[in-house]
Design a protein around this motif. Sequence first.
Motif, PDB file in Angstrom:
ATOM      1  N   THR A  78     -19.625 105.579  26.772  1.00  0.00           N
ATOM      2  CA  THR A  78     -20.116 105.833  25.022  1.00  0.00           C
ATOM      3  C   THR A  78     -17.974 105.982  24.495  1.00  0.00           C
ATOM      4  O   THR A  78     -17.671 105.756  23.303  1.00  0.00           O
ATOM      5  CB  THR A  78     -20.922 107.757  24.786  1.00  0.00           C
ATOM      6  OG1 THR A  78     -22.068 107.381  24.952  1.00  0.00           O
ATOM      7  CG2 THR A  78     -20.663 107.799  23.078  1.00  0.00           C
ATOM      8  N   LYS A  79     -17.739 107.171  25.914  1.00  0.00           N
ATOM      9  CA  LYS A  79     -16.976 107.969  24.938  1.00  0.00           C
ATOM     10  C   LYS A  79     -15.315 106.632  24.597  1.00  0.00           C
ATOM     11  O   LYS A  79     -14.268 106.548  24.292  1.00  0.00           O
ATOM     12  CB  LYS A  79     -16.174 109.055  25.969  1.00  0.00           C
ATOM     13  CG  LYS A  79     -16.615 110.240  25.925  1.00  0.00           C
ATOM     14  CD  LYS A  79     -16.138 111.423  26.561  1.00  0.00           C
ATOM     15  CE  LYS A  79     -16.823 112.874  26.077  1.00  0.00           C
ATOM     16  NZ  LYS A  79     -16.430 113.517  27.214  1.00  0.00           N
ATOM     17  N   LEU A  80     -15.380 105.808  26.239  1.00  0.00           N
ATOM     18  CA  LEU A  80     -14.882 104.614  26.216  1.00  0.00           C
ATOM     19  C   LEU A  80     -15.354 103.655  24.815  1.00  0.00           C
ATOM     20  O   LEU A  80     -14.089 102.569  24.937  1.00  0.00           O
ATOM     21  CB  LEU A  80     -14.773 104.182  27.306  1.00  0.00           C
ATOM     22  CG  LEU A  80     -14.398 105.145  28.715  1.00  0.00           C
ATOM     23  CD1 LEU A  80     -14.187 104.367  29.937  1.00  0.00           C
ATOM     24  CD2 LEU A  80     -12.410 105.160  29.077  1.00  0.00           C
ATOM     25  N   THR A  81     -16.364 103.424  24.791  1.00  0.00           N
ATOM     26  CA  THR A  81     -16.507 102.390  23.478  1.00  0.00           C
ATOM     27  C   THR A  81     -15.687 103.030  22.369  1.00  0.00           C
ATOM     28  O   THR A  81     -15.818 102.035  21.774  1.00  0.00           O
ATOM     29  CB  THR A  81     -17.862 102.276  22.649  1.00  0.00           C
ATOM     30  OG1 THR A  81     -18.620 101.676  24.746  1.00  0.00           O
ATOM     31  CG2 THR A  81     -18.112 101.646  22.271  1.00  0.00           C
ATOM     32  N   LYS A  82     -15.793 103.824  22.694  1.00  0.00           N
ATOM     33  CA  LYS A  82     -15.544 104.892  20.601  1.00  0.00           C
ATOM     34  C   LYS A  82     -13.391 104.791  21.338  1.00  0.00           C
ATOM     35  O   LYS A  82     -12.886 104.172  20.289  1.00  0.00           O
ATOM     36  CB  LYS A  82     -15.728 106.461  20.568  1.00  0.00           C
ATOM     37  CG  LYS A  82     -15.195 106.776  19.990  1.00  0.00           C
ATOM     38  CD  LYS A  82     -15.386 108.772  19.360  1.00  0.00           C
ATOM     39  CE  LYS A  82     -14.978 109.122  18.245  1.00  0.00           C
ATOM     40  NZ  LYS A  82     -14.602 110.153  18.084  1.00  0.00           N
ATOM     41  N   THR A 100      -9.032 101.521  18.829  1.00  0.00           N
ATOM     42  CA  THR A 100      -7.799 101.092  18.642  1.00  0.00           C
ATOM     43  C   THR A 100      -7.470  99.811  19.467  1.00  0.00           C
ATOM     44  O   THR A 100      -6.563  99.137  19.321  1.00  0.00           O
ATOM     45  CB  THR A 100      -7.351 101.877  20.895  1.00  0.00           C
ATOM     46  OG1 THR A 100      -7.985 101.785  21.101  1.00  0.00           O
ATOM     47  CG2 THR A 100      -6.991 103.701  19.946  1.00  0.00           C
ATOM     48  N   HIS A 101      -8.197  99.426  19.403  1.00  0.00           N
ATOM     49  CA  HIS A 101      -8.312  97.440  20.149  1.00  0.00           C
ATOM     50  C   HIS A 101      -7.771  97.287  20.895  1.00  0.00           C
ATOM     51  O   HIS A 101      -7.145  96.731  21.352  1.00  0.00           O
ATOM     52  CB  HIS A 101      -7.677  97.081  18.381  1.00  0.00           C
ATOM     53  CG  HIS A 101      -8.978  96.957  17.631  1.00  0.00           C
ATOM     54  ND1 HIS A 101      -9.469  95.756  16.897  1.00  0.00           N
ATOM     55  CD2 HIS A 101      -9.898  97.829  17.128  1.00  0.00           C
ATOM     56  CE1 HIS A 101     -10.174  95.754  15.840  1.00  0.00           C
ATOM     57  NE2 HIS A 101     -10.552  96.926  16.014  1.00  0.00           N
ATOM     58  N   ILE A 102      -8.046  98.422  21.808  1.00  0.00           N
ATOM     59  CA  ILE A 102      -7.402  97.976  23.301  1.00  0.00           C
ATOM     60  C   ILE A 102      -8.306  98.326  24.535  1.00  0.00           C
ATOM     61  O   ILE A 102      -9.576  98.776  24.082  1.00  0.00           O
ATOM     62  CB  ILE A 102      -6.494  99.876  23.774  1.00  0.00           C
ATOM     63  CG1 ILE A 102      -5.426  99.767  22.757  1.00  0.00           C
ATOM     64  CG2 ILE A 102      -5.962  99.267  25.124  1.00  0.00           C
ATOM     65  CD1 ILE A 102      -3.995 101.349  22.598  1.00  0.00           C
ATOM     66  N   HIS A 112      -7.227  90.688  27.873  1.00  0.00           N
ATOM     67  CA  HIS A 112      -7.798  89.363  27.171  1.00  0.00           C
ATOM     68  C   HIS A 112      -8.096  89.705  25.484  1.00  0.00           C
ATOM     69  O   HIS A 112      -7.509  88.574  24.158  1.00  0.00           O
ATOM     70  CB  HIS A 112      -9.349  88.524  28.018  1.00  0.00           C
ATOM     71  CG  HIS A 112      -8.910  87.184  27.909  1.00  0.00           C
ATOM     72  ND1 HIS A 112      -8.170  86.155  27.793  1.00  0.00           N
ATOM     73  CD2 HIS A 112     -10.012  86.795  26.910  1.00  0.00           C
ATOM     74  CE1 HIS A 112      -8.862  85.201  26.951  1.00  0.00           C
ATOM     75  NE2 HIS A 112      -9.414  85.265  26.732  1.00  0.00           N
ATOM     76  N   ASP A 113      -9.231  90.453  25.007  1.00  0.00           N
ATOM     77  CA  ASP A 113      -9.624  90.332  23.848  1.00  0.00           C
ATOM     78  C   ASP A 113      -8.353  90.101  22.203  1.00  0.00           C
ATOM     79  O   ASP A 113      -8.737  89.700  21.459  1.00  0.00           O
ATOM     80  CB  ASP A 113     -11.424  90.551  23.390  1.00  0.00           C
ATOM     81  CG  ASP A 113     -12.305  90.111  23.906  1.00  0.00           C
ATOM     82  OD1 ASP A 113     -12.223  89.030  24.273  1.00  0.00           O
ATOM     83  OD2 ASP A 113     -13.161  90.748  24.680  1.00  0.00           O
ATOM     84  N   TRP A 114      -7.920  90.892  23.054  1.00  0.00           N
ATOM     85  CA  TRP A 114      -6.729  91.673  21.890  1.00  0.00           C
ATOM     86  C   TRP A 114      -5.857  91.166  22.364  1.00  0.00           C
ATOM     87  O   TRP A 114      -4.510  92.591  22.073  1.00  0.00           O
ATOM     88  CB  TRP A 114      -6.832  93.089  22.004  1.00  0.00           C
ATOM     89  CG  TRP A 114      -8.733  93.531  20.744  1.00  0.00           C
ATOM     90  CD1 TRP A 114      -8.626  92.986  19.822  1.00  0.00           C
ATOM     91  CD2 TRP A 114      -9.520  94.307  21.509  1.00  0.00           C
ATOM     92  NE1 TRP A 114      -9.725  93.036  18.934  1.00  0.00           N
ATOM     93  CE2 TRP A 114     -10.508  94.201  20.255  1.00  0.00           C
ATOM     94  CE3 TRP A 114      -9.693  95.316  22.129  1.00  0.00           C
ATOM     95  CZ2 TRP A 114     -11.985  95.079  19.955  1.00  0.00           C
ATOM     96  CZ3 TRP A 114     -10.816  95.938  22.594  1.00  0.00           C
ATOM     97  CH2 TRP A 114     -11.930  95.494  21.498  1.00  0.00           C
ATOM     98  N   ASP A 115      -5.315  91.292  23.600  1.00  0.00           N
ATOM     99  CA  ASP A 115      -3.896  90.831  24.151  1.00  0.00           C
ATOM    100  C   ASP A 115      -3.556  92.596  24.452  1.00  0.00           C
ATOM    101  O   ASP A 115      -2.257  92.625  24.785  1.00  0.00           O
ATOM    102  CB  ASP A 115      -2.686  90.190  23.626  1.00  0.00           C
ATOM    103  CG  ASP A 115      -3.183  88.948  22.553  1.00  0.00           C
ATOM    104  OD1 ASP A 115      -3.561  87.937  23.843  1.00  0.00           O
ATOM    105  OD2 ASP A 115      -3.040  88.698  22.133  1.00  0.00           O
ATOM    106  N   ASN A 116      -4.217  93.742  24.924  1.00  0.00           N
ATOM    107  CA  ASN A 116      -3.898  95.133  25.265  1.00  0.00           C
ATOM    108  C   ASN A 116      -5.137  95.343  25.421  1.00  0.00           C
ATOM    109  O   ASN A 116      -5.646  95.294  25.660  1.00  0.00           O
ATOM    110  CB  ASN A 116      -3.587  95.140  23.844  1.00  0.00           C
ATOM    111  CG  ASN A 116      -3.177  96.763  23.693  1.00  0.00           C
ATOM    112  OD1 ASN A 116      -2.053  97.338  24.845  1.00  0.00           O
ATOM    113  ND2 ASN A 116      -2.355  97.244  22.812  1.00  0.00           N
TER     114      ASN A 116
END
Length: 90
Positions: free
Chosen positions: A37-41, A46-48, A77-81
């Motif tokens: 949950t925390k990492l999803t947030k 951040t789109h990282i 891969h999805d956000w280049d970050n």
Amino acid sequence: MLLTSASAMALDVPAINGHITDPQHELSATELEAIQTKLTKIQDETHIDVAGRLSQATEADATTLGRAAYRKWNIGHDWDNGVFFMMPAT
């Protein structure tokens, strides 16, 4: 791919399992859900791309295995970050 030791050769990169991969099931379901949950947030805000792995690898093997997981799982891969972390399983 060349791994640093015989013990690293015995350890494979498991399939990714959400933001945190725990192949030895060291975390309880409650702990795993809280981390997910925390990492999803963090990722949503951040789109990282954020992923981590618990591992029983030695310190010498952790870097090699971490790089292999980063590549296999296409972190960033999805956000280049992307951010990948590897923590010792205790």
